[in-house]
Design an enzyme around this catalytic site. Structure first.
Site, PDB file in Angstrom:
ATOM      1  CE  LYS A 121      -4.495   0.710   0.535  1.00  0.00           C
ATOM      2  NZ  LYS A 121      -5.456  -0.301   0.057  1.00  0.00           N
TER       3      LYS A 121
HETATM    4  N1  GLU Z   1      -7.025  -0.123  -3.379  1.00  0.00           N
HETATM    5  C1  GLU Z   1      -7.784  -1.300  -3.617  1.00  0.00           C
HETATM    6  C2  GLU Z   1      -7.834  -2.169  -2.380  1.00  0.00           C
HETATM    7  O1  GLU Z   1      -7.687  -1.696  -1.280  1.00  0.00           O
HETATM    8  C3  GLU Z   1      -7.336  -2.038  -4.864  1.00  0.00           C
HETATM    9  C4  GLU Z   1      -5.927  -2.520  -4.852  1.00  0.00           C
HETATM   10  C5  GLU Z   1      -5.443  -3.050  -6.193  1.00  0.00           C
HETATM   11  O2  GLU Z   1      -6.231  -3.084  -7.131  1.00  0.00           O
HETATM   12  O3  GLU Z   1      -4.281  -3.405  -6.267  1.00  0.00           O
HETATM   13  O4  GLU Z   1      -8.104  -3.338  -2.445  1.00  0.00           O
END
Ligand code: GLU
Length: 446
Positions: A121
């Site tokens: 993240k």
């Molecule tokens: N931000 C989204 C999540 O928390 C998608 C992450 C992604 O597609 O890699 O799952």
């Protein structure tokens, strides 16, 4: 033995609740570990710790000529199942702790939904509402440049998250591509615009996955009197990229969406909202609040509405000790990451209110991100039906695995000493078990 007392919103206890997202994520993880008898205890610490944490600080020239300093983060939590995967968020509350907790959640999410990624993240601490498009572009380009080769198509792959979108991902791609000419760089980031290697269905994937998970969990008949979303009264907190899609798709599936909200407040109509009108109104006025023929409510009121399904699709820590006793829904579907605190979660479980946890409910986004990544590597473009069919299959399988494990855990531990067993614990048991198993299968290096 019960370890958590019923909350009293008028006592100090409610205010003293631990809201540190990393503490909450670790506490959830520790509970799951208790049910994994054959986990090699030494690897528990490894599974909790981030593999790599990067924090960068950089200056940006603003539109008015002034210079501002921004802090950015990227945490790669675990890459046992594959390269890191996870969104990048732009929000004032972004910091190392939040990003670390969210990266860990991504590890469990990817494991549960069975995409070959580890968790990651990132984010930049900023208020995108106060930034121009040009300022956001400069922040994105500079942030990605600062991350350098710590992201890559086979190492760590960003995606959209809170207040970042297809445009942001286009800038991420473009910046990386300029830094790595002559290579197929499309798989370095997902959630891109369609004409730039994005996947059909990615924009709606998180919301669509939420619907599929809800339908499948309900079809397992674990909630008395509710086997489908048809006719269910639904309240959705958040009307952004996820919440607006959730509202629309649940309505299309026969639910009655009685309330939606955004950061300025919410709107309520008992007979069901006209969502197209709400969308148009938000486009023209910047908020859904004020839509004619609706009652204005606060975000707090929305969580406490009489409804069947409550979908928090905005920020973390929304359902807490101080308001959980007011939640009247039969089912909470966590479209957002971490919207329910640990203690509030226990109160919901004791009250018989089911929660489809974030790592299942919102896993549709990363699932279609994986489909996008595969299409980019193979230079393919799948049609929408194919994407949605594959998404449905993954959501169904993961939902069944969670319900099965939950039923088994409840049967095997009728008097759980740890905490009331809920779908979150079951989902984490499935997810952690898989990562632990693969860790040992690969072997500890050297
Ligand atoms: N931000 C989204 C999540 O928390 C998608 C992450 C992604 O597609 O890699 O799952």
């Amino acid at each position: 033995m019960d370890t958590v007392e019923q909350p009293n919103p008028d006592t100090e206890l409610a205010n003293d609740e631990d809201l540190n997202p990393l503490h909450l994520t670790h506490a959830q993880f520790q509970r799951a570990v208790e049910y994994l008898d054959d986990i090699k205890k030494g690897i528990v610490g490894f599974l909790m710790a981030p593999k790599r944490s990067i924090s960068v600080c950089f200056p940006i020239e603003m539109d008015d000529g002034s210079v501002k300093i921004f802090n950015g983060y990227r945490v790669l939590h675990n890459r046992v199942l594959g390269p890191g995967k996870g969104g990048v968020r732009y929000h004032p509350e972004v910091n190392q702790t939040t990003v670390s907790a969210l990266a860990e959640l991504m590890t469990w999410k990817c494991s549960l939904i069975k995409v070959p990624f580890g968790g990651a993240k990132g984010g930049v601490q900023c208020n995108p509402k106060e930034l121009s498009k040009n300022e956001l572009r400069r922040i994105t380009r500079r942030f990605i440049t600062e991350l350098g080769d710590n992201i890559g198509p086979h190492t760590d792959i960003p995606a959209p998250d809170l207040y970042t979108d297809e445009q942001t991902m286009a800038w991420v791609y473009d910046t990386y591509d300029v830094m790595h000419p002559g290579e197929n760089n499309l798989p370095v980031v997902t959630g891109k615009p369609l004409e730039l290697g994005g996947s059909l269905g990615r924009h709606e994937a998180t919301g669509r996955g939420c619907l599929y998970a809800t339908q499948r969990v309900l079809a397992n008949r674990i909630i008395e009197g509710m086997e489908t979303v048809e006719g269910a009264k639904v309240a959705v907190q958040g009307f952004g990229q996820v919440g607006s899609v959730v509202a629309k798709l649940f309505q299309e599936a026969g639910a009655i969406v009685i309330a939606v909200s955004d950061s300025q407040g919410g709107i309520y109509e008992e007979e069901g909202l006209d969502l197209e009108a709400a969308e148009q109104y938000k486009f023209e006025h910047g908020s859904v609040v004020g839509l004619p023929e609706t009652r204005t409510i606060t975000n707090e009121d929305l969580l406490e509405l009489e409804c069947d399904i409550l979908v928090p699709a905005a920020l973390g820590n929304q359902i807490r000790l101080h308001n959980v006793s007011q939640v009247k829904a039969k089912l909470v579907v966590e479209a957002a990451n971490g919207p329910t605190t640990l203690e509030a979660d226990d109160v919901l479980t004791r009250k018989g209110i089911f929660v489809i946890p974030d790592i299942l409910a919102n896993a549709g986004g990363v699932t279609v991100s994986y489909f996008e990544w595969v299409q980019n590597i193979e230079n393919e473009e799948w049609d929408l039906e194919e994407v949605n069919k594959k998404l449905r299959l993954k959501m169904n399988r993961a939902s069944d695995a969670v319900v099965d494990r939950w039923q088994k855990l409840v049967k095997d531990h009728p008097e759980s000493e740890i905490a009331p067993i809920n779908l979150r614990t079951a989902a984490l048991v499935v997810a952690v078990d898989r990562v632990a198993h693969v860790t040992l299968e690969r072997g500890i290096w050297p």
